[in-house]
Design a protein around this motif. Sequence first.
Motif, mmCIF file in Angstrom:
data_model
loop_
_atom_site.group_PDB
_atom_site.id
_atom_site.type_symbol
_atom_site.label_atom_id
_atom_site.label_comp_id
_atom_site.label_asym_id
_atom_site.label_seq_id
_atom_site.Cartn_x
_atom_site.Cartn_y
_atom_site.Cartn_z
ATOM 1 N N SER A 133 -20.052 -5.464 14.714
ATOM 2 C CA SER A 133 -19.269 -4.699 13.739
ATOM 3 C C SER A 133 -20.202 -3.769 12.977
ATOM 4 O O SER A 133 -21.424 -3.923 13.020
ATOM 5 C CB SER A 133 -18.542 -5.629 12.761
ATOM 6 N N ILE A 134 -19.600 -2.810 12.298
ATOM 7 C CA ILE A 134 -20.354 -1.884 11.464
ATOM 8 C C ILE A 134 -19.748 -1.931 10.070
ATOM 9 O O ILE A 134 -18.525 -1.931 9.922
ATOM 10 C CB ILE A 134 -20.338 -0.450 12.042
ATOM 11 N N GLU A 135 -20.605 -2.033 9.062
ATOM 12 C CA GLU A 135 -20.140 -2.008 7.678
ATOM 13 C C GLU A 135 -20.559 -0.670 7.080
ATOM 14 O O GLU A 135 -21.744 -0.328 7.096
ATOM 15 C CB GLU A 135 -20.761 -3.142 6.863
ATOM 16 N N ILE A 136 -19.593 0.085 6.580
ATOM 17 C CA ILE A 136 -19.920 1.359 5.966
ATOM 18 C C ILE A 136 -19.782 1.261 4.459
ATOM 19 O O ILE A 136 -18.863 0.616 3.947
ATOM 20 C CB ILE A 136 -19.088 2.528 6.540
ATOM 21 N N LEU A 137 -20.744 1.868 3.785
ATOM 22 C CA LEU A 137 -20.766 1.869 2.333
ATOM 23 C C LEU A 137 -20.933 3.295 1.838
ATOM 24 O O LEU A 137 -21.655 4.049 2.463
ATOM 25 C CB LEU A 137 -21.927 1.027 1.805
ATOM 26 N N PRO A 138 -20.354 3.682 0.726
ATOM 27 C CA PRO A 138 -19.382 2.896 -0.031
ATOM 28 C C PRO A 138 -18.040 2.821 0.692
ATOM 29 O O PRO A 138 -17.708 3.695 1.479
ATOM 30 C CB PRO A 138 -19.266 3.652 -1.349
ATOM 31 N N GLY A 139 -17.303 1.783 0.391
ATOM 32 C CA GLY A 139 -16.037 1.520 1.071
ATOM 33 C C GLY A 139 -14.829 2.211 0.471
ATOM 34 O O GLY A 139 -13.706 1.915 0.846
ATOM 35 N N SER A 163 -13.121 -2.949 -5.705
ATOM 36 C CA SER A 163 -12.944 -3.736 -6.929
ATOM 37 C C SER A 163 -11.512 -4.121 -7.253
ATOM 38 O O SER A 163 -11.277 -4.878 -8.189
ATOM 39 C CB SER A 163 -13.543 -2.978 -8.116
ATOM 40 N N GLU A 164 -10.548 -3.600 -6.499
ATOM 41 C CA GLU A 164 -9.162 -3.985 -6.771
ATOM 42 C C GLU A 164 -8.344 -3.936 -5.478
ATOM 43 O O GLU A 164 -8.780 -3.415 -4.457
ATOM 44 C CB GLU A 164 -8.547 -3.102 -7.851
ATOM 45 N N LYS A 165 -7.147 -4.507 -5.564
ATOM 46 C CA LYS A 165 -6.279 -4.621 -4.402
ATOM 47 C C LYS A 165 -6.030 -3.263 -3.741
ATOM 48 O O LYS A 165 -6.010 -3.158 -2.515
ATOM 49 C CB LYS A 165 -4.941 -5.257 -4.796
ATOM 50 N N GLU A 166 -5.850 -2.218 -4.536
ATOM 51 C CA GLU A 166 -5.591 -0.885 -3.973
ATOM 52 C C GLU A 166 -6.745 -0.414 -3.098
ATOM 53 O O GLU A 166 -6.530 0.248 -2.086
ATOM 54 C CB GLU A 166 -5.323 0.135 -5.094
ATOM 55 N N VAL A 168 -8.763 -2.365 -1.361
ATOM 56 C CA VAL A 168 -8.661 -3.149 -0.122
ATOM 57 C C VAL A 168 -7.596 -2.539 0.785
ATOM 58 O O VAL A 168 -7.846 -2.288 1.971
ATOM 59 C CB VAL A 168 -8.309 -4.629 -0.421
ATOM 60 N N MET A 169 -6.429 -2.279 0.236
ATOM 61 C CA MET A 169 -5.313 -1.753 1.030
ATOM 62 C C MET A 169 -5.640 -0.369 1.595
ATOM 63 O O MET A 169 -5.325 -0.071 2.752
ATOM 64 C CB MET A 169 -4.030 -1.710 0.205
ATOM 65 N N ALA A 170 -6.297 0.488 0.805
ATOM 66 C CA ALA A 170 -6.655 1.832 1.270
ATOM 67 C C ALA A 170 -7.655 1.755 2.417
ATOM 68 O O ALA A 170 -7.518 2.479 3.417
ATOM 69 C CB ALA A 170 -7.227 2.662 0.119
ATOM 70 N N ALA A 171 -8.646 0.878 2.307
ATOM 71 C CA ALA A 171 -9.642 0.740 3.370
ATOM 72 C C ALA A 171 -9.007 0.193 4.650
ATOM 73 O O ALA A 171 -9.276 0.696 5.744
ATOM 74 C CB ALA A 171 -10.786 -0.165 2.910
ATOM 75 N N LEU A 172 -8.151 -0.811 4.512
ATOM 76 C CA LEU A 172 -7.492 -1.386 5.690
ATOM 77 C C LEU A 172 -6.545 -0.371 6.329
ATOM 78 O O LEU A 172 -6.488 -0.254 7.555
ATOM 79 C CB LEU A 172 -6.748 -2.669 5.319
ATOM 80 N N SER A 173 -5.836 0.375 5.517
ATOM 81 C CA SER A 173 -4.916 1.401 6.029
ATOM 82 C C SER A 173 -5.658 2.519 6.748
ATOM 83 O O SER A 173 -5.112 3.134 7.661
ATOM 84 C CB SER A 173 -4.093 2.008 4.894
ATOM 85 N N ALA A 174 -6.898 2.775 6.327
ATOM 86 C CA ALA A 174 -7.687 3.850 6.939
ATOM 87 C C ALA A 174 -8.333 3.440 8.256
ATOM 88 O O ALA A 174 -8.885 4.278 8.951
ATOM 89 C CB ALA A 174 -8.756 4.329 5.966
#
Length: 189
Positions: A133-139, A163-166, A168-174
């Motif tokens: 896997s690849i981890e990209i920062l900043p997320g 730092s918040e649910k939004e 997480v959801m934005a990163a997963l949606s992307a």
Amino acid sequence: MEMKFYDYLDANPVIAAVKDMDGVKKCCEREEIKIVFILFGDVCSICRIVEELKAHGKVAMVHMDLVSGLSGKEVAVDFIKKNTRADGIISTKPALIKRARELDLYTTLRVFVLDSMAFENIEKQMGLARPDSIEILPGLMPKVIRRVARLVKAPVIAGGLISEKEDVMAALSAGAISVSSTNQSVWSV
């Protein structure tokens, strides 16, 4: 290894990243946390840190670049494999990822996408390291996450500043398969 790293990521969209023993203790208390990124320690304590996580059934991923006393050489990966029960490693160094794959450890290549040159270098690093896997920062960059997810065949993890649910959801949606965060309030999103 029975379960592939992709399967763990797919089943666990939030990864607990810990930077001290308090973080280790808190994630061990939470059954829903399955994968832990260890972002601290030294050669004297890393075995104990990993053992604590393994005793609670966690997948322990050691960030090689952040463990004091380990060099940036491949032999440091050998040390982790021989002296701990870590499941895998995280590193910004393709050579360490490559060595970990040879030793049958899970691997995450961490990449800081700070400018277009860093983005353009991702494909080269992926070819050299071939991480799980690849981890990209900043997320917090949905457009960049989307571009990276299209560019690489490996699962994408978004980390840093989540730092918040939004977030997480934005990163997963992307297109990220998971996010990693030291922020305990998002561990159970």
